[in-house]
Design an enzyme around this catalytic site. Structure first.
Site, PDB file in Angstrom:
ATOM      1  N   ARG A 186       0.842  -1.202   0.000  1.00 57.91           N
ATOM      2  CA  ARG A 186       0.000   0.000   0.000  1.00 57.91           C
ATOM      3  C   ARG A 186       0.874   1.248   0.000  1.00 57.91           C
ATOM      4  O   ARG A 186       0.564   2.229  -0.690  1.00 57.91           O
ATOM      5  CB  ARG A 186      -0.933   0.012   1.214  1.00 57.91           C
ATOM      6  CG  ARG A 186      -2.060  -1.001   1.132  1.00 57.91           C
ATOM      7  CD  ARG A 186      -3.036  -0.834   2.276  1.00 57.91           C
ATOM      8  NE  ARG A 186      -3.767   0.420   2.186  1.00 57.91           N
ATOM      9  CZ  ARG A 186      -4.422   0.981   3.201  1.00 57.91           C
ATOM     10  NH1 ARG A 186      -4.420   0.407   4.390  1.00 57.91           N
ATOM     11  NH2 ARG A 186      -5.069   2.122   3.025  1.00 57.91           N
ATOM     12  N   CYS A 244      -0.745   6.143   9.065  1.00 58.39           N
ATOM     13  CA  CYS A 244      -1.160   4.889   8.438  1.00 58.39           C
ATOM     14  C   CYS A 244      -2.248   5.243   7.431  1.00 58.39           C
ATOM     15  O   CYS A 244      -2.135   6.239   6.732  1.00 58.39           O
ATOM     16  CB  CYS A 244      -1.640   3.893   9.491  1.00 58.39           C
ATOM     17  SG  CYS A 244      -2.972   4.507  10.528  1.00 58.39           S
TER      18      CYS A 244
END
Length: 288
Positions: A186, A244
């Site tokens: 990601r 995050c």
């Protein structure tokens, strides 16, 4: 009433089991699934650590959306304080939080508590699955009503450690470290299963939160200190900000660092989902 715990980062299943029944201990169940937001509470209703009270990521550990706040906005201190009071939590209580296994959701509750000034908060290392694998007691009866509410908890977040996009850009411009806790694929932008854009904040550094674990438990404090030390450099934890996807799993890094004696890092509360709300903000792909 007595309490002899004083846990501030992690607690082992055996230690928690020995403390069950202490009136100054509150156990919170933070199990959650991003794919099925109702699944964690359903699992709590089926079976839980005795006495555990449920906290929902969306309802209890997040606030109302605001521009740039991302998918799991940081709550207002007064709202969080009311939630704690509804769970029977006062500043004098020892709080232990668990989730299904790896501590990602439990760390969010821990971080909220710590930044609200509640020192005696800890995460159950290994979570519910670790507890169950050891054959420790479970309660599978219908949950009892919540504990009687206590006086409003005087929560007041340590705002200096909570970063928005403007502060993050300033932090990076001054050479500060931004650690991204998402999985490597990601971060690189190879895949993006949740958010509208793939990639990462330019100049951010990848350290997936799974790197804090070994065999389902947090690595020993000295091992974590040895891994975070080179990343943090001379500035140490106060010179770092963690992020995050939405400000949840980044808290895992704060917990791991605190366990290693590395305190003071900041949290980009909006994280990637907040960063990309403004299409003018730059995005990088690839390893760096």
């Amino acid at each position: 009433m007595t309490r002899s715990t004083g846990w501030t980062t992690l607690v082992t299943p055996d230690a928690l089991a020995a403390a069950l029944g202490d009136p100054m201990l509150v156990v919170l169940d933070a199990r959650f699934s991003l794919a099925d937001p109702a699944a964690g509470e359903a699992a709590w209703r089926q079976a839980r650590i005795p006495g555990a009270r449920y906290v929902h990521l969306d309802r209890d550990l997040s606030g109302a959306h605001a521009p740039g706040a991302g998918r799991h906005p940081w709550p207002q201190a007064a709202d969080f304080g009311r939630m704690l009071a509804a769970r029977g939590i006062t500043p004098a209580h020892q709080v232990v939080v668990y989730d299904a296994a790896d501590g990602a959701f439990a760390a969010r509750a821990w971080c909220l508590l710590r930044l609200a000034g509640h020192a005696d908060a800890a995460v159950l290392d290994g979570g519910f699955e670790g507890w169950r694998s050891l054959g420790l007691p479970l309660d599978d009866a219908a949950p009892v009503p919540e504990a009687a509410a206590v006086a409003p908890y005087p929560a007041d977040f340590e705002r200096a450690r909570l970063f928005d996009a403007v502060r993050v850009r300033g932090h990076l411009a001054q050479g500060g470290l931004l650690l991204d806790a998402r999985a490597g694929e990601r971060f690189r932008g190879d895949v993006e299963p949740i958010d509208a854009r793939a990639g990462h904040v330019p100049a951010a550094v990848s350290r997936p939160y799974a790197c804090n674990l070994a065999d389902g438990r947090f690595k020993p404090a000295d091992v974590l200190a040895g891994e975070f030390g080179p990343l943090l450099g001379e500035a140490g934890a106060p010179g770092a900000v963690v992020m995050c996807g939405s400000g949840v799993t980044a808290c895992h890094h704060l917990l791991a660092m605190a366990h290693a004696g590395l305190e003071g890092a900041g949290l980009y509360t909006g994280s990637w989902s907040g960063w990309i709300e403004d299409p003018a903000r730059p995005v990088s792909t690839g390893p760096d």
